[in-house]
Write a protein that holds these residues in place. Structure first.
Motif, PDB file in Angstrom:
ATOM      1  N   PRO A  32       0.820  -1.218   0.000  1.00 29.94           N
ATOM      2  CA  PRO A  32       0.000   0.000   0.000  1.00 29.94           C
ATOM      3  C   PRO A  32       0.846   1.256   0.000  1.00 29.94           C
ATOM      4  O   PRO A  32       1.950   1.292   0.557  1.00 29.94           O
ATOM      5  N   SER A  33       0.302   2.301  -0.632  1.00 33.15           N
ATOM      6  CA  SER A  33       1.024   3.568  -0.738  1.00 33.15           C
ATOM      7  C   SER A  33       0.015   4.707  -0.845  1.00 33.15           C
ATOM      8  O   SER A  33      -1.193   4.489  -0.988  1.00 33.15           O
ATOM      9  N   VAL A  34       0.524   5.935  -0.800  1.00 35.92           N
ATOM     10  CA  VAL A  34      -0.293   7.122  -1.027  1.00 35.92           C
ATOM     11  C   VAL A  34      -0.179   7.500  -2.492  1.00 35.92           C
ATOM     12  O   VAL A  34       0.927   7.551  -3.040  1.00 35.92           O
ATOM     13  N   MET A  35      -1.309   7.759  -3.152  1.00 37.30           N
ATOM     14  CA  MET A  35      -1.298   7.982  -4.593  1.00 37.30           C
ATOM     15  C   MET A  35      -2.421   8.925  -4.997  1.00 37.30           C
ATOM     16  O   MET A  35      -3.215   9.376  -4.170  1.00 37.30           O
ATOM     17  N   ARG A  36      -2.485   9.214  -6.279  1.00 39.15           N
ATOM     18  CA  ARG A  36      -3.554  10.002  -6.872  1.00 39.15           C
ATOM     19  C   ARG A  36      -4.464   9.083  -7.668  1.00 39.15           C
ATOM     20  O   ARG A  36      -4.018   8.102  -8.264  1.00 39.15           O
ATOM     21  N   GLY A  37      -5.751   9.403  -7.726  1.00 44.10           N
ATOM     22  CA  GLY A  37      -6.682   8.625  -8.529  1.00 44.10           C
ATOM     23  C   GLY A  37      -8.089   9.130  -8.304  1.00 44.10           C
ATOM     24  O   GLY A  37      -8.395   9.661  -7.245  1.00 44.10           O
ATOM     25  N   ASP A  38      -8.964   8.930  -9.266  1.00 46.58           N
ATOM     26  CA  ASP A  38     -10.280   9.573  -9.208  1.00 46.58           C
ATOM     27  C   ASP A  38     -11.363   8.620  -8.742  1.00 46.58           C
ATOM     28  O   ASP A  38     -11.177   7.415  -8.649  1.00 46.58           O
ATOM     29  N   HIS A  39     -12.532   9.222  -8.442  1.00 47.64           N
ATOM     30  CA  HIS A  39     -13.523   8.541  -7.621  1.00 47.64           C
ATOM     31  C   HIS A  39     -14.880   8.469  -8.302  1.00 47.64           C
ATOM     32  O   HIS A  39     -15.354   9.460  -8.865  1.00 47.64           O
ATOM     33  N   LEU A  40     -15.501   7.298  -8.200  1.00 49.96           N
ATOM     34  CA  LEU A  40     -16.872   7.092  -8.655  1.00 49.96           C
ATOM     35  C   LEU A  40     -17.758   6.855  -7.440  1.00 49.96           C
ATOM     36  O   LEU A  40     -17.469   5.976  -6.611  1.00 49.96           O
ATOM     37  N   ALA A  41     -18.835   7.631  -7.326  1.00 46.82           N
ATOM     38  CA  ALA A  41     -19.761   7.506  -6.195  1.00 46.82           C
ATOM     39  C   ALA A  41     -21.087   6.949  -6.690  1.00 46.82           C
ATOM     40  O   ALA A  41     -21.699   7.516  -7.602  1.00 46.82           O
ATOM     41  N   ALA A  42     -21.523   5.830  -6.113  1.00 47.22           N
ATOM     42  CA  ALA A  42     -22.786   5.221  -6.520  1.00 47.22           C
ATOM     43  C   ALA A  42     -23.395   4.488  -5.334  1.00 47.22           C
ATOM     44  O   ALA A  42     -22.688   3.830  -4.568  1.00 47.22           O
ATOM     45  N   MET A  43     -24.700   4.589  -5.181  1.00 40.27           N
ATOM     46  CA  MET A  43     -25.380   3.984  -4.038  1.00 40.27           C
ATOM     47  C   MET A  43     -25.399   2.454  -4.125  1.00 40.27           C
ATOM     48  O   MET A  43     -25.542   1.776  -3.118  1.00 40.27           O
ATOM     49  N   THR A  44     -25.272   1.902  -5.314  1.00 47.24           N
ATOM     50  CA  THR A  44     -25.242   0.452  -5.480  1.00 47.24           C
ATOM     51  C   THR A  44     -23.826  -0.072  -5.280  1.00 47.24           C
ATOM     52  O   THR A  44     -22.873   0.453  -5.861  1.00 47.24           O
ATOM     53  N   PHE A  45     -23.670  -1.093  -4.440  1.00 51.49           N
ATOM     54  CA  PHE A  45     -22.376  -1.748  -4.249  1.00 51.49           C
ATOM     55  C   PHE A  45     -22.193  -2.709  -5.422  1.00 51.49           C
ATOM     56  O   PHE A  45     -22.628  -3.848  -5.390  1.00 51.49           O
ATOM     57  N   TRP A  46     -21.545  -2.208  -6.472  1.00 45.12           N
ATOM     58  CA  TRP A  46     -21.343  -3.025  -7.653  1.00 45.12           C
ATOM     59  C   TRP A  46     -20.016  -3.776  -7.539  1.00 45.12           C
ATOM     60  O   TRP A  46     -19.143  -3.402  -6.759  1.00 45.12           O
ATOM     61  N   HIS A  47     -19.851  -4.821  -8.360  1.00 43.55           N
ATOM     62  CA  HIS A  47     -18.639  -5.636  -8.261  1.00 43.55           C
ATOM     63  C   HIS A  47     -18.483  -6.444  -9.541  1.00 43.55           C
ATOM     64  O   HIS A  47     -19.453  -6.853 -10.173  1.00 43.55           O
ATOM     65  N   GLY A  48     -17.240  -6.690  -9.940  1.00 44.52           N
ATOM     66  CA  GLY A  48     -16.969  -7.558 -11.074  1.00 44.52           C
ATOM     67  C   GLY A  48     -16.235  -6.850 -12.204  1.00 44.52           C
ATOM     68  O   GLY A  48     -16.175  -5.623 -12.273  1.00 44.52           O
ATOM     69  N   ARG A  49     -15.655  -7.662 -13.107  1.00 46.24           N
ATOM     70  CA  ARG A  49     -14.811  -7.125 -14.166  1.00 46.24           C
ATOM     71  C   ARG A  49     -15.580  -6.227 -15.117  1.00 46.24           C
ATOM     72  O   ARG A  49     -15.100  -5.149 -15.499  1.00 46.24           O
ATOM     73  N   LEU A  50     -16.790  -6.633 -15.533  1.00 49.35           N
ATOM     74  CA  LEU A  50     -17.545  -5.830 -16.484  1.00 49.35           C
ATOM     75  C   LEU A  50     -18.002  -4.512 -15.861  1.00 49.35           C
ATOM     76  O   LEU A  50     -17.972  -3.460 -16.517  1.00 49.35           O
ATOM     77  N   MET A  51     -18.429  -4.551 -14.605  1.00 43.41           N
ATOM     78  CA  MET A  51     -18.787  -3.314 -13.925  1.00 43.41           C
ATOM     79  C   MET A  51     -17.557  -2.424 -13.730  1.00 43.41           C
ATOM     80  O   MET A  51     -17.641  -1.192 -13.798  1.00 43.41           O
ATOM     81  N   ASN A  52     -16.408  -3.037 -13.503  1.00 43.07           N
ATOM     82  CA  ASN A  52     -15.176  -2.273 -13.363  1.00 43.07           C
ATOM     83  C   ASN A  52     -14.822  -1.571 -14.677  1.00 43.07           C
ATOM     84  O   ASN A  52     -14.364  -0.418 -14.681  1.00 43.07           O
ATOM     85  N   ASP A  53     -15.054  -2.267 -15.793  1.00 44.45           N
ATOM     86  CA  ASP A  53     -14.844  -1.631 -17.099  1.00 44.45           C
ATOM     87  C   ASP A  53     -15.786  -0.440 -17.258  1.00 44.45           C
ATOM     88  O   ASP A  53     -15.379   0.625 -17.762  1.00 44.45           O
ATOM     89  N   TRP A  54     -17.060  -0.620 -16.870  1.00 45.15           N
ATOM     90  CA  TRP A  54     -18.015   0.494 -16.928  1.00 45.15           C
ATOM     91  C   TRP A  54     -17.542   1.681 -16.093  1.00 45.15           C
ATOM     92  O   TRP A  54     -17.618   2.829 -16.537  1.00 45.15           O
ATOM     93  N   ALA A  55     -17.049   1.418 -14.883  1.00 41.18           N
ATOM     94  CA  ALA A  55     -16.604   2.509 -14.010  1.00 41.18           C
ATOM     95  C   ALA A  55     -15.486   3.305 -14.657  1.00 41.18           C
ATOM     96  O   ALA A  55     -15.477   4.548 -14.610  1.00 41.18           O
ATOM     97  N   ASN A  56     -14.543   2.632 -15.270  1.00 44.55           N
ATOM     98  CA  ASN A  56     -13.460   3.333 -15.958  1.00 44.55           C
ATOM     99  C   ASN A  56     -13.987   4.186 -17.106  1.00 44.55           C
ATOM    100  O   ASN A  56     -13.593   5.354 -17.264  1.00 44.55           O
ATOM    101  N   ASP A  57     -14.895   3.624 -17.894  1.00 45.88           N
ATOM    102  CA  ASP A  57     -15.432   4.358 -19.043  1.00 45.88           C
ATOM    103  C   ASP A  57     -16.322   5.518 -18.592  1.00 45.88           C
ATOM    104  O   ASP A  57     -16.297   6.599 -19.189  1.00 45.88           O
ATOM    105  N   TRP A  58     -17.113   5.311 -17.556  1.00 48.30           N
ATOM    106  CA  TRP A  58     -18.043   6.328 -17.060  1.00 48.30           C
ATOM    107  C   TRP A  58     -17.281   7.540 -16.507  1.00 48.30           C
ATOM    108  O   TRP A  58     -17.634   8.695 -16.778  1.00 48.30           O
ATOM    109  N   VAL A  59     -16.231   7.291 -15.740  1.00 52.92           N
ATOM    110  CA  VAL A  59     -15.417   8.391 -15.199  1.00 52.92           C
ATOM    111  C   VAL A  59     -14.723   9.141 -16.334  1.00 52.92           C
ATOM    112  O   VAL A  59     -14.686  10.382 -16.349  1.00 52.92           O
ATOM    113  N   ALA A  60     -14.170   8.414 -17.293  1.00 53.17           N
ATOM    114  CA  ALA A  60     -13.515   9.068 -18.429  1.00 53.17           C
ATOM    115  C   ALA A  60     -14.511   9.901 -19.230  1.00 53.17           C
ATOM    116  O   ALA A  60     -14.196  11.023 -19.666  1.00 53.17           O
ATOM    117  N   TYR A  61     -15.714   9.388 -19.419  1.00 51.62           N
ATOM    118  CA  TYR A  61     -16.747  10.083 -20.198  1.00 51.62           C
ATOM    119  C   TYR A  61     -17.118  11.411 -19.553  1.00 51.62           C
ATOM    120  O   TYR A  61     -17.122  12.459 -20.210  1.00 51.62           O
TER     121      TYR A  61
END
Length: 366
Positions: free
Chosen positions: A235-264
């Protein structure tokens, strides 16, 4: 005849009573006690939940702040999720918003409108745990965000009905396809995406990048199950951006969505690293409070520490990985320690150099 005399006597007695009452001096009006001056607040620590008692047992996000920061004065906040914990001498207060965006909005708004506190120059530090993208971060890491994106405001199709050429069933409001251009109009986008003051975020990261975060054998063993180099690091201290959502989502496809949604929503400037629930709600409340002259949203910092990954290791399907989360986050202990260790360095610096930071946001001076 007796009735007439009795009636006259009654009237006479009433007149004497009224005259007597009228002749008394009016009581003096007591002056209201002078209103107490509001507490000038330098820093607000925003946590989201606690487990059990506030001190002395299994910690949640608030407990280390309560035990280690001298927040001994408790002031009720009836319209918020819980009380306000105060160190008036240092000008530091802390709250537990409750879990979820709605709780964050209501608690921060209630605090911001409370006349007992002068929050006009206060810095706000969100210090909480999160999921982390294993492509970018590791368990226990502390991540400073510059871009906050809301993952709830959208249209959604059930996964079984998504058109074959769509990458996701999530569609921006006022659009008809995923990631449609141009993006929706400002009255929707204004609640969907926020950018924190970049100079302040740079300052906080530079100040804390050398903070040591505890590691464990169990965390190291779990990290080794991931192929991503970032996930396998201590573990370390770093920079990175945040997605806030009321649903506790999980999994590779949802993770791909999170990356695309933040970039969009960030025009490609944001890089999804952490996932939790409340932070766009906190920022929205501060934005409204800023419009009311009660707070400065440019003084918000968001620190999320990684208690778990947003997807499972190779060879483990999403449902099995999600079920494993119910037994306890593998990086929970380190993440809670990191949130206090990293966040408290920022709070201490603000308090120590208040003569400067009262009027000048760190990282923004020319």
């Amino acid at each position: 005849m007796r009735r007439g005399l009795a009636h006259a006597a009654l009237l006479g007695a009433a007149g004497m009573l009224l005259a007597a009452c009228g002749s008394r001096p009016a009581p003096e009006t007591a002056e209201a006690p002078p209103a107490e001056a509001p507490i000038p607040v330098k820093a607000v620590v925003v946590t989201m939940f606690e487990i059990g008692d506030l001190v002395g047992d299994t910690p949640g996000e608030f407990q280390y702040w309560k035990e280690r920061e001298g927040l001994d004065t408790v002031m009720p906040l009836p319209a918020g999720h819980g009380d306000v914990h105060v160190d008036a001498e240092r000008g530091v207060i802390a709250v537990i918003t409750g879990i979820g965006t709605a709780n964050a909005v209501s608690t921060i708004t209630a605090l911001g409108l409370d006349p007992r506190f002068d929050l006009s120059r206060a810095y706000w530090l969100v210090a909480g745990i999160s999921g982390g993208d294993p492509a970018d971060t590791s368990l226990g890491s502390a991540v400073w965000a510059e871009h906050l994106v809301d993952g709830d405001l959208a249209y959604e199709l059930d996964a079984r009905e998504i058109p074959a050429d769509w990458p996701t069933g999530y569609v921006p409001l006022q659009a008809s396809t995923p990631y449609a251009e141009p993006r929706p109009s400002e009255h929707t986008a204004g609640n969907q995406y926020f950018r924190l003051d970049p100079g302040l975020v740079d300052w906080a990261f530079a100040l804390t990048r050398d903070v040591a975060i505890p590691d464990t054998e169990d965390m190291a063993a779990f990290r080794e199950r991931f192929a991503d180099e970032a996930a396998r690091q201590p573990p370390s201290v770093m920079r990175g951006d945040h997605l806030a959502a009321m649903t506790f989502w999980h999994g590779r496809l949802m993770n791909d969505w999170a990356n695309d949604w933040v970039a969009y929503w960030s025009d490609g400037a944001g890089e999804f690293v952490t996932s939790a629930m409340e932070d766009t709600g906190t920022m929205l409340a501060l934005t409204r409070l800023g419009e009311a002259g009660r707070a400065d949203p440019d003084r918000l910092l968001v620190l999320r520490t990684v208690s778990n990954f947003t997807m499972g290791p190779e060879g483990v399907d999403a449902a099995t990985s999600l079920a494993g989360e119910h037994t306890g986050y593998s990086g929970m202990g380190a993440a809670l320690e990191a949130a206090h260790a990293v966040g408290s360095r920022v709070v201490d610096a603000i308090v120590a150099d208040w003569a400067t930071y009262r009027d000048t946001i760190p990282g923004t001076a020319e």
